[in-house]
Enzyme design. Structure first.
Site, mmCIF file in Angstrom:
data_model
loop_
_atom_site.group_PDB
_atom_site.id
_atom_site.type_symbol
_atom_site.label_atom_id
_atom_site.label_comp_id
_atom_site.label_asym_id
_atom_site.label_seq_id
_atom_site.Cartn_x
_atom_site.Cartn_y
_atom_site.Cartn_z
ATOM 1 N N ARG A 276 0.797 -1.223 0.000
ATOM 2 C CA ARG A 276 0.000 0.000 0.000
ATOM 3 C C ARG A 276 0.835 1.281 0.000
ATOM 4 N NH1 ARG A 276 -5.045 -0.115 2.685
ATOM 5 N NH2 ARG A 276 -4.267 -1.976 3.725
ATOM 6 N N ARG A 312 -13.257 -2.107 -0.978
ATOM 7 C CA ARG A 312 -12.762 -1.707 0.349
ATOM 8 C C ARG A 312 -13.815 -1.030 1.235
ATOM 9 N NH1 ARG A 312 -9.124 1.499 1.279
ATOM 10 N NH2 ARG A 312 -8.195 0.365 2.998
ATOM 11 N N TYR A 316 -14.285 -3.287 4.489
ATOM 12 C CA TYR A 316 -13.647 -2.800 5.728
ATOM 13 C C TYR A 316 -14.259 -1.505 6.248
ATOM 14 C CZ TYR A 316 -9.615 -5.271 3.493
ATOM 15 O OH TYR A 316 -8.786 -6.132 2.859
ATOM 16 N N CYS A 342 -26.513 -5.088 -7.060
ATOM 17 C CA CYS A 342 -27.726 -5.357 -6.291
ATOM 18 C C CYS A 342 -27.418 -5.893 -4.903
ATOM 19 C CB CYS A 342 -28.620 -6.315 -7.068
ATOM 20 S SG CYS A 342 -29.067 -5.600 -8.649
HETATM 21 C C1 LIG Z 1 -0.095 -7.994 2.324
HETATM 22 C C2 LIG Z 1 1.300 -8.250 2.722
HETATM 23 C C3 LIG Z 1 2.271 -7.243 2.619
HETATM 24 C C4 LIG Z 1 1.949 -5.833 2.182
HETATM 25 O O1 LIG Z 1 1.113 -5.187 3.053
HETATM 26 P P1 LIG Z 1 0.851 -3.608 2.885
HETATM 27 O O2 LIG Z 1 0.001 -3.264 4.018
HETATM 28 O O3 LIG Z 1 0.157 -3.422 1.577
HETATM 29 O O4 LIG Z 1 2.177 -2.943 2.919
HETATM 30 C C5 LIG Z 1 3.565 -7.564 2.935
HETATM 31 N N1 LIG Z 1 3.908 -8.827 3.358
HETATM 32 C C6 LIG Z 1 2.996 -9.797 3.466
HETATM 33 C C7 LIG Z 1 3.428 -11.139 3.935
HETATM 34 C C8 LIG Z 1 1.670 -9.556 3.158
HETATM 35 O O5 LIG Z 1 0.776 -10.533 3.289
#
Ligand SMILES: *Cc1c(COP(=O)(O)O)cnc(C)c1O
Length: 415
Positions: A276, A312, A316, A342
């Site tokens: 992210r 999202r 969430y 729907c």
């Molecule tokens: C999803 C995930 C990430 C990345 O997470 P972010 O919050 O997008 O930075 C890194 N390592 C593992 C093992 C993950 O499952």
């Protein structure tokens, strides 16, 4: 976030007018900024410049080949969680010596595939998985690089669905059991034990819990190195948070400094797995207003992007900033921005004050680059959106809009 900015009331991505992209590609449309993707990578890389490190971009956050290529060109490695993600990075000719493979449910086929590709290491999530990797590697006559994912039992204070490092979560191995498991895997002859890993959750905004967890893992690594086996890689996962609304920005320089302090003396190479942080604010979702509707209680703005395009908010309760693509004046309206699917759960925003729009106008949903397009589906038989990458004043289509035929292509037509 000036890779997406308004000039004279018109939204631009870098030097391309959003309106022009819409005219060319239609809506709903995902738009990514190359500069923003590179910028996120550079900020992390710069903050950790004082320690030998490898950035492994989390493919699951945004897996379009066009985006992955941008990162590969920056020298990024990749963090994958499935055979499908391995296939994606094979398609872009990624350097497999910079690839780590996480996930609690790796199948025999996925393990075999990753061994054939000679990835750097598996981040192992259970004792049975270590045994399985050892046996598959034995059958292939190769050695499998591994780290064990340790669950440090730290609460990163994020949404419970995206917390992964507490003992109640399914991920990793309890820290108390870590030492003994290393003893055991050190004796499995087809495994090359290379490192230790953790990943405590996503959208982390406080650095303290994260650094505390790194400290716990570092102390365990120290004991393992002294008593059991040398370790070369300290993989601290991803999870660095971004600003969606008014969150405190994740302080990358302070975080890097604190992490380096915790682990420097170990002499291990640091791996980070950001998703992210790099992709989230590098992408937006553009959508067109179809109808405005008033009920006794609410104003509804009905748009052509639904929960199948961006789940999202429904999944969430996530917040995404929404603004008109063309701002005419300062007037606004309190409304629910909802999709065409729907389901009552199909919304992008609830009780939100947004700039006033009319039928057929366009809206921009910001911060949609991570866990956006990758979580899209064909629910309600809706073709997936197109994706575009902007680079300066150029735009490149990186995923075609799906057509109706794509929806039925794999159904058996002969019944
Ligand atoms: C999803 C995930 C990430 C990345 O997470 P972010 O919050 O997008 O930075 C890194 N390592 C593992 C093992 C993950 O499952």
């Amino acid at each position: 976030m000036n890779d997406f900015e308004y000039r004279g009331g018109e939204l631009f991505c870098e030097d391309v007018r959003a309106k022009d992209l819409i005219e060319k590609y239609g809506t709903p449309l995902y738009v990514y900024s190359r500069k923003a993707i590179s910028g996120g990578f550079d900020r992390l890389s710069d903050a950790f410049r004082k320690i030998d490190h490898l950035i492994c971009f989390s493919v699951k956050s945004c897996s379009n080949l066009g985006v992955l290529r941008v990162l590969k060109e920056k020298g990024s490695g990749f963090d994958i969680v499935s055979g499908g993600e391995l296939f994606r990075i094979e398609e872009i000719n990624a350097d497999m010596s910079k690839v780590v493979f996480a996930g609690v449910g790796k199948t025999n086929d996925e393990i075999e595939y990753a061994l054939e590709q000679n990835i750097l290491m598996f981040n192992v999530e259970s004792e049975q998985e270590a045994e399985r990797i050892n046996s598959v590697a034995g059958d292939l006559g190769v050695e499998a690089g591994i780290a064990i994912r340790i669950n440090p039992d730290v609460d990163p204070k994020t949404h419970k669905y995206i917390t992964t490092g507490k003992s109640e979560n399914k991920f990793g191995v309890d820290i108390e059991r870590g030492y003994d498991l290393y003893k055991k895997v050190a004796g499995l002859k087809n495994l090359a034990v290379k490192g230790i890993q953790m990943h405590i959750g996503s959208q982390i905004t406080e650095i303290e819990p994260y650094v505390t967890a790194v400290g716990k893992i570092a102390r365990l690594a120290e004991r393992i190195k002294k008593d059991i086996i040398p370790l070369s890689y300290m993989d601290i996962g991803g999870g660095m948070g971004i600003v969606y609304k008014d969150e405190k920005p994740f302080d990358v320089p302070a975080f890097a400094e604190a992490v380096i302090k915790e682990i420097k003396s170990l002499g291990m190479k640091l791996i980070i797995e950001p998703g992210r942080y790099i992709s989230g604010n590098s992408g937006v979702l553009l959508t067109q207003v179809q109808y405005l509707k008033k009920s006794a209680e609410k104003n509804f703005v009905i748009v052509d992007a639904g929960m199948n395009d961006l789940i999202r908010p429904s999944l969430y309760g996530a917040y995404h900033r929404i603004e008109p693509v063309s701002k005419r004046d300062k007037s606004s309206v309190l409304c629910d921005v909802v999709g065409p699917v729907c389901e009552s759960g199909d919304f992008i925003a609830k009780d939100r004050e947004i700039g006033r729009v009319s039928q057929d106008d366009y809206l921009c949903v910001f911060s949609a680059g991570a866990y956006g397009a990758v979580m899209s589906s064909n629910y309600n038989s809706r073709p997936r959106a197109a994706e575009v990458l902007v680079d300066g004043n150029e735009d490149i289509m990186i995923r075609k809009r799906e057509e109706y035929l794509d929806l039925t292509r794999l159904d058996n037509p002969n019944i």
